[in-house]
Design a protein around this motif. Structure first.
Motif, mmCIF file in Angstrom:
data_model
loop_
_atom_site.group_PDB
_atom_site.id
_atom_site.type_symbol
_atom_site.label_atom_id
_atom_site.label_comp_id
_atom_site.label_asym_id
_atom_site.label_seq_id
_atom_site.Cartn_x
_atom_site.Cartn_y
_atom_site.Cartn_z
ATOM 1 N N LEU A 45 0.712 -1.273 -0.239
ATOM 2 C CA LEU A 45 0.045 -0.094 -0.107
ATOM 3 C C LEU A 45 0.763 1.272 -0.219
ATOM 4 C CD1 LEU A 45 -2.907 -1.068 2.515
ATOM 5 C CD2 LEU A 45 -2.894 -1.030 0.091
ATOM 6 N N ALA A 46 2.063 1.447 0.652
ATOM 7 C CA ALA A 46 3.090 2.477 0.725
ATOM 8 C C ALA A 46 3.310 2.556 -0.878
ATOM 9 C CB ALA A 46 4.151 2.248 1.496
ATOM 10 N N MET A 47 3.505 1.486 -1.573
ATOM 11 C CA MET A 47 4.065 1.830 -2.992
ATOM 12 C C MET A 47 2.910 2.082 -3.890
ATOM 13 S SD MET A 47 6.885 -1.172 -3.481
ATOM 14 C CE MET A 47 5.872 -2.727 -2.815
ATOM 15 N N GLU A 48 1.678 1.433 -3.864
ATOM 16 C CA GLU A 48 0.516 1.581 -4.350
ATOM 17 C C GLU A 48 -0.447 2.568 -4.017
ATOM 18 O OE1 GLU A 48 0.504 0.079 -7.768
ATOM 19 O OE2 GLU A 48 2.384 -0.987 -7.280
ATOM 20 N N PHE A 49 -0.490 2.954 -2.985
ATOM 21 C CA PHE A 49 -1.588 3.895 -2.294
ATOM 22 C C PHE A 49 -2.780 3.168 -2.074
ATOM 23 C CE2 PHE A 49 -5.391 6.500 -2.426
ATOM 24 C CZ PHE A 49 -5.258 7.162 -1.286
ATOM 25 N N GLN A 50 -3.361 2.314 -2.902
ATOM 26 C CA GLN A 50 -4.498 1.425 -2.892
ATOM 27 C C GLN A 50 -4.348 0.231 -3.680
ATOM 28 O OE1 GLN A 50 -8.272 3.664 -4.890
ATOM 29 N NE2 GLN A 50 -7.995 4.108 -2.861
ATOM 30 N N LEU A 51 -4.981 -0.891 -3.423
ATOM 31 C CA LEU A 51 -4.975 -2.117 -4.214
ATOM 32 C C LEU A 51 -6.284 -2.892 -4.112
ATOM 33 C CD1 LEU A 51 -1.442 -3.418 -3.749
ATOM 34 C CD2 LEU A 51 -2.344 -2.968 -6.021
ATOM 35 N N LEU A 56 -3.517 -7.676 -4.305
ATOM 36 C CA LEU A 56 -2.859 -7.597 -3.113
ATOM 37 C C LEU A 56 -2.561 -8.885 -2.779
ATOM 38 C CD1 LEU A 56 -1.492 -6.068 -0.752
ATOM 39 C CD2 LEU A 56 -3.795 -6.134 0.216
ATOM 40 N N ALA A 57 -3.458 -9.943 -2.967
ATOM 41 C CA ALA A 57 -3.281 -11.184 -2.380
ATOM 42 C C ALA A 57 -2.237 -11.897 -3.571
ATOM 43 C CB ALA A 57 -4.597 -12.176 -2.452
ATOM 44 N N GLU A 58 -2.597 -11.889 -4.640
ATOM 45 C CA GLU A 58 -1.458 -12.159 -5.630
ATOM 46 C C GLU A 58 -0.035 -11.468 -5.468
ATOM 47 O OE1 GLU A 58 -3.099 -10.808 -9.671
ATOM 48 O OE2 GLU A 58 -4.850 -12.207 -9.335
ATOM 49 N N ARG A 90 -18.285 -5.934 -7.154
ATOM 50 C CA ARG A 90 -17.858 -7.274 -6.264
ATOM 51 C C ARG A 90 -16.391 -6.932 -5.742
ATOM 52 N NH1 ARG A 90 -18.319 -10.793 -11.414
ATOM 53 N NH2 ARG A 90 -17.500 -8.727 -12.176
ATOM 54 N N LYS A 91 -15.466 -6.205 -6.302
ATOM 55 C CA LYS A 91 -14.422 -5.819 -5.792
ATOM 56 C C LYS A 91 -14.068 -5.105 -4.615
ATOM 57 C CE LYS A 91 -11.962 -6.409 -10.341
ATOM 58 N NZ LYS A 91 -11.055 -5.972 -11.155
ATOM 59 N N LYS A 92 -13.200 -5.522 -3.652
ATOM 60 C CA LYS A 92 -12.800 -4.462 -2.401
ATOM 61 C C LYS A 92 -11.516 -3.802 -2.802
ATOM 62 C CE LYS A 92 -16.473 -5.834 0.097
ATOM 63 N NZ LYS A 92 -17.311 -5.059 0.468
ATOM 64 N N ILE A 93 -11.476 -2.771 -2.367
ATOM 65 C CA ILE A 93 -10.284 -1.966 -2.638
ATOM 66 C C ILE A 93 -9.699 -1.800 -1.025
ATOM 67 C CG2 ILE A 93 -9.329 0.288 -3.398
ATOM 68 C CD1 ILE A 93 -10.420 -1.417 -5.858
ATOM 69 N N ILE A 94 -8.525 -2.036 -1.112
ATOM 70 C CA ILE A 94 -7.730 -1.803 0.190
ATOM 71 C C ILE A 94 -6.982 -0.493 0.231
ATOM 72 C CG2 ILE A 94 -6.222 -2.968 2.076
ATOM 73 C CD1 ILE A 94 -8.821 -4.465 1.027
ATOM 74 N N THR A 95 -7.115 0.345 1.323
ATOM 75 C CA THR A 95 -6.517 1.666 1.508
ATOM 76 C C THR A 95 -5.903 1.725 3.086
ATOM 77 O OG1 THR A 95 -7.838 2.518 0.053
ATOM 78 C CG2 THR A 95 -6.593 3.924 1.350
#
Length: 151
Positions: A45-51, A56-58, A90-95
């Motif tokens: 998340l530090a590199m991408e801001f959110q995923l 993220l699992a991949e 359906r997708k969850k975004i992680i921040t």
């Protein structure tokens, strides 16, 4: 008798080094209530801001259900937020949240100490060469997979 020259196996070298790094990081972060997997989540998340949760699992190379448990704890502790993708519900975004900042500062301090310990006695030229060699090995292994996917 099973025979294989593990002492000459690059997979064994890299695997043992990775294991030593993960164990050291886990041991040093544990007093702060942080795990290696949480370090990974916050690092990406530090590199991408959110995923998206699936990406993220991949990147962490773990199964999505395994990641759910990690994220549940991190969300409970206020370190991350999960939201629905505006494009695909359906997708969850992680921040990461603001509460993750002091946690991330601890992680960075511990990671820098481990980096200094791990690279003790290596010159800048050694580190540059190590990075170059590992990138080449990774590219050699990823290139055939990418060719198969585009064929």
């Amino acid at each position: 008798m099973l025979e294989y020259d593990f002492d000459r196996s690059i997979g064994c070298w890299v695997g043992q080094t990775t294991h030593a790094f993960e164990k050291t990081l886990n041991d040093r972060l544990a007093p702060h209530g942080i795990t290696y997997r949480q370090w990974q989540v916050l690092g990406f998340l530090a590199m991408e801001f959110q995923l998206p949760q699936v990406q993220l699992a991949e990147r962490m190379r773990i199964e999505p259900p395994t990641l759910v448990g990690i994220l549940d704890r991190m969300e409970r502790d206020g370190w991350i937020e999960r939201s629905q993708s505006p494009i695909d519900r359906r997708k969850k975004i992680i921040t990461a949240t603001a509460a993750a900042r002091p946690v991330w500062k601890k992680i960075v301090a511990v990671a820098r100490d481990i980096r200094n310990e791990a690279t003790r006695g290596l010159t800048e030229a050694d580190l540059t060469e190590l990075e170059r060699i590992l990138a080449r090995v990774r590219n050699n292994l990823e290139a055939p997979q990418e060719r198969k996917q585009t064929a």
